[in-house]
Scaffold this active site. Structure first.
Site, short mmCIF file in Angstrom:
data_model
loop_
_atom_site.label_atom_id
_atom_site.label_comp_id
_atom_site.label_asym_id
_atom_site.label_seq_id
_atom_site.Cartn_x
_atom_site.Cartn_y
_atom_site.Cartn_z
N LYS A 1 -56.20 22.45 45.98
CA LYS A 1 -57.19 21.48 45.51
C LYS A 1 -58.59 21.91 45.99
O LYS A 1 -58.95 21.67 47.15
CB LYS A 1 -56.85 20.09 46.04
CG LYS A 1 -55.47 19.62 45.58
CD LYS A 1 -55.20 18.19 45.97
CE LYS A 1 -53.75 17.81 45.62
NZ LYS A 1 -53.46 17.96 44.20
N GLY B 1 -50.18 17.78 40.43
CA GLY B 1 -49.09 18.17 41.32
C GLY B 1 -49.27 19.52 41.99
O GLY B 1 -48.47 19.89 42.85
N HIS C 1 -49.72 32.18 55.85
CA HIS C 1 -49.15 33.20 54.97
C HIS C 1 -49.75 34.57 55.25
O HIS C 1 -50.93 34.67 55.59
CB HIS C 1 -49.39 32.83 53.50
CG HIS C 1 -48.80 31.51 53.11
ND1 HIS C 1 -49.54 30.34 53.07
CD2 HIS C 1 -47.54 31.18 52.75
CE1 HIS C 1 -48.75 29.35 52.70
NE2 HIS C 1 -47.54 29.81 52.50
N ASP D 1 -53.65 26.16 56.61
CA ASP D 1 -52.25 25.77 56.42
C ASP D 1 -51.40 26.10 57.65
O ASP D 1 -50.21 25.81 57.68
CB ASP D 1 -51.66 26.40 55.17
CG ASP D 1 -51.95 27.88 55.04
OD1 ASP D 1 -52.52 28.47 55.99
OD2 ASP D 1 -51.64 28.47 53.98
N ARG E 1 -48.96 20.50 54.21
CA ARG E 1 -48.00 20.24 53.13
C ARG E 1 -47.08 21.43 52.87
O ARG E 1 -45.90 21.25 52.51
CB ARG E 1 -48.80 19.89 51.87
CG ARG E 1 -47.99 19.54 50.66
CD ARG E 1 -48.89 19.11 49.52
NE ARG E 1 -48.19 19.03 48.25
CZ ARG E 1 -48.78 18.77 47.10
NH1 ARG E 1 -50.09 18.54 47.05
NH2 ARG E 1 -48.09 18.72 45.97
N ASP F 1 -54.29 32.45 58.53
CA ASP F 1 -53.55 31.64 57.55
C ASP F 1 -52.06 31.76 57.89
O ASP F 1 -51.61 32.78 58.43
CB ASP F 1 -53.82 32.23 56.16
CG ASP F 1 -53.39 31.34 55.01
OD1 ASP F 1 -52.16 31.19 54.83
OD2 ASP F 1 -54.25 30.85 54.27
N HIS G 1 -54.42 36.57 48.64
CA HIS G 1 -53.21 37.08 47.99
C HIS G 1 -53.47 37.89 46.72
O HIS G 1 -52.58 38.63 46.27
CB HIS G 1 -52.26 35.92 47.65
CG HIS G 1 -51.69 35.22 48.83
ND1 HIS G 1 -51.02 35.87 49.84
CD2 HIS G 1 -51.70 33.89 49.17
CE1 HIS G 1 -50.63 34.99 50.75
NE2 HIS G 1 -51.03 33.78 50.37
#
Length: 497
Positions: free
Chosen positions: A29, A25, A176, A262, A268, A174, A139
């Site tokens: 990945k 979950g 973020h 992302d 996602r 990115d 990060h």
């Protein structure tokens, strides 16, 4: 793309990196890196660049930025002894977003090893562009894991580049904010960090327009906070002018680009609406400058699109056109139902108005006017390289048996030029058509082939030519056979670590 602007490209990949698993979950990945590698192999892109398997970064490399106790903790903790480290897990923010999984420390070593090796290669002027899609974990902090990141390979790579370059530019696309990298260099004028990210009730919550750096680093942190629905046109309208002004003012000696996927449409965890072409234009623009470029991975949680994106951006680095129809590969079923390289943006509304983008651009330009052009740096002796690339290549060559075929490393370093001719279409691989109906489904298989790619002997070449001339098509090897043995590049000995 203009083939006249070809640059030498080195690519770093370790076949083990796709084996690591954050847990059921979890959106991160590492398998996406293997998918990317397999896709660019089957497009034939590996033929046009030098391919290396980097050595793992060691304790000394990691503690150039991270604290000793944090790296010792990462080295020691495992799923079966977590109960012994309860207090330290809380202290170092390891547990939920950043879980403990089998091989955690080795994963960090592989990610950082490729980035440091790429930086060393650029410093030695042995390549123009270095790529490590396993890196870009922006990060991680000095003594803290954050946002699926444990070791900040980007900071390690920049520290390596600073040994040879007075100024290094870091650009982050990115979705973020690149908080870990910005924080690491917040008070220095030798590194400028530029981040284009979603801001407002969004992880990690930093990256306001007003965050500009401190002390000597004031105005050297450039933050471009964006809103939901960012599309290709708007992204280009803010990216190119800002980066052009940064290049003109800061004059970096090297650039590090974090290519987090992302920010693509349909991610996602993301909320932007970029296509591969919009994302790739950032790579293309930075590539246009005559400056060493280190390209890294990062976020990206719809893994089929991550593989598409980084394959496409590898082709941009190589100035090579690739067809939109995906070649057959080990993960072909992931890319259905269209089996195309490019993705279509959704119809989500773009909340980044022209007025808002102009306001941001105006403020960023005001800040950039405050810094002196190309700040000077005191001359010092150049420290030793983090990894001895030349020595390891030399040792590998010396240890080769002259009576055996060309080594894997030598084969991976050979590059097929556009103006040279080869024996067959299989030798290049770009745009090969494949009979998909005859291939066995491989979704549940993971490719851990050990058979290696080897150079063809003169006898084999003559035999191939005779078969072609005599029209014996039935005896000709299938195009896919060449790709099935190519996975052996994963086992190439370390060349720059």
């Amino acid at each position: 793309m203009d083939s006249a602007t070809n640059k030498k490209v080195c690519y770093y990949y370790d076949g083990d990196i796709g084996n690591y698993y954050y847990g059921q979950g979890h959106p991160m990945k590492p398998h996406r890196i293997r998918m990317t590698h397999n896709l660019l192999l089957n497009y034939g892109l590996y033929r046009k660049m030098e391919v290396y398997r980097p050595s793992k970064a060691d304790y000394t490399d990691m503690t150039k930025f991270h604290s000793d106790e944090y790296i010792k903790f990462l080295h020691s903790i495992r799923p079966d002894n977590m109960h012994e480290f309860a207090k330290q897990m809380q202290r170092f923010n390891v547990g939920e977003d950043c879980p403990v999984f089998d091989g955690l420390f080795e994963f960090c070593q592989l990610s950082a090893g490729g980035t440091v090796a790429g930086a060393v290669k650029l410093n030695k002027q042995q390549t123009d562009i270095a790529i490590n899609w396993g890196g870009g974990l922006h990060h991680a902090k000095k003594s803290e894991a954050s946002g699926f990141c444990y070791v900040n390979d980007i900071v390690m790579g920049i520290l390596e580049l600073l040994k040879y370059h007075q100024r290094v530019l870091y650009v982050d696309i990115d979705i973020h904010h690149g908080d870990g990298v910005e924080e690491a260099f917040y008070t220095t004028d030798r590194v400028m960090t530029v981040s284009f990210h979603k801001y407002g009730e969004y992880f990690p919550g930093t990256g306001d327009l007003k965050d500009i750096g401190a002390g000597r680093g004031k105005y050297y942190a450039v933050n471009c906070p964006l809103r939901d629905g960012m599309d290709d046109d708007c992204y280009e309208r803010i990216f190119k002018p800002v980066i052009s002004k940064v290049m003109e003012t800061f004059r970096p000696g090297a650039v590090v680009l974090q290519c987090g996927a992302d920010s693509l449409s349909g991610d996602r965890l993301g909320c932007f609406n970029l296509s591969l072409k919009g994302h790739g234009k950032c790579v293309e623009f930075l590539r246009s400058f005559p400056i060493p470029l280190l390209m890294l991975g990062g976020g990206g949680y719809t893994i089929r699109n991550v593989a598409r994106c980084w394959t496409y951006e590898t082709s941009i680095a190589l100035a090579t056109e690739v067809p939109n129809d995906l070649p057959y590969n080990d993960y072909y079923e992931y890319f259905g139902p269209d089996f195309k390289l490019h993705i279509s943006p959704s119809n989500m509304s773009n909340q980044n108005t022209s007025e808002y983008l102009e306001k941001i651009k105006t403020k960023l330009f005001e800040n950039l006017r405050m810094i002196p052009h190309a700040p000077s740096v005191q001359m010092i002796d150049v420290p030793a390289d983090g990894m001895d690339v030349e020595e390891q290549e030399k040792e590998a060559i010396e240890n080769e048996d002259p009576d055996k075929r060309i080594s894997i490393m030598a084969a991976d370093k050979s590059i097929h030029r556009d103006n040279e001719f080869y024996d067959s279409a299989e030798e290049d691989g770009v745009g090969l058509s494949r009979d998909i109906s005859t291939k066995k489904s491989t979704k549940d298989e993971q490719s851990f082939r050990t058979q290696t790619k080897r150079a063809r002997t003169e006898a084999e070449k003559e035999g191939s030519t005779k078969e072609t001339n005599s029209g014996k098509e039935s005896e000709k090897p299938e195009a896919s056979d060449d790709k099935e043995v190519v996975e052996g590049v994963n086992n190439a000995p370390p060349a720059s670590s």
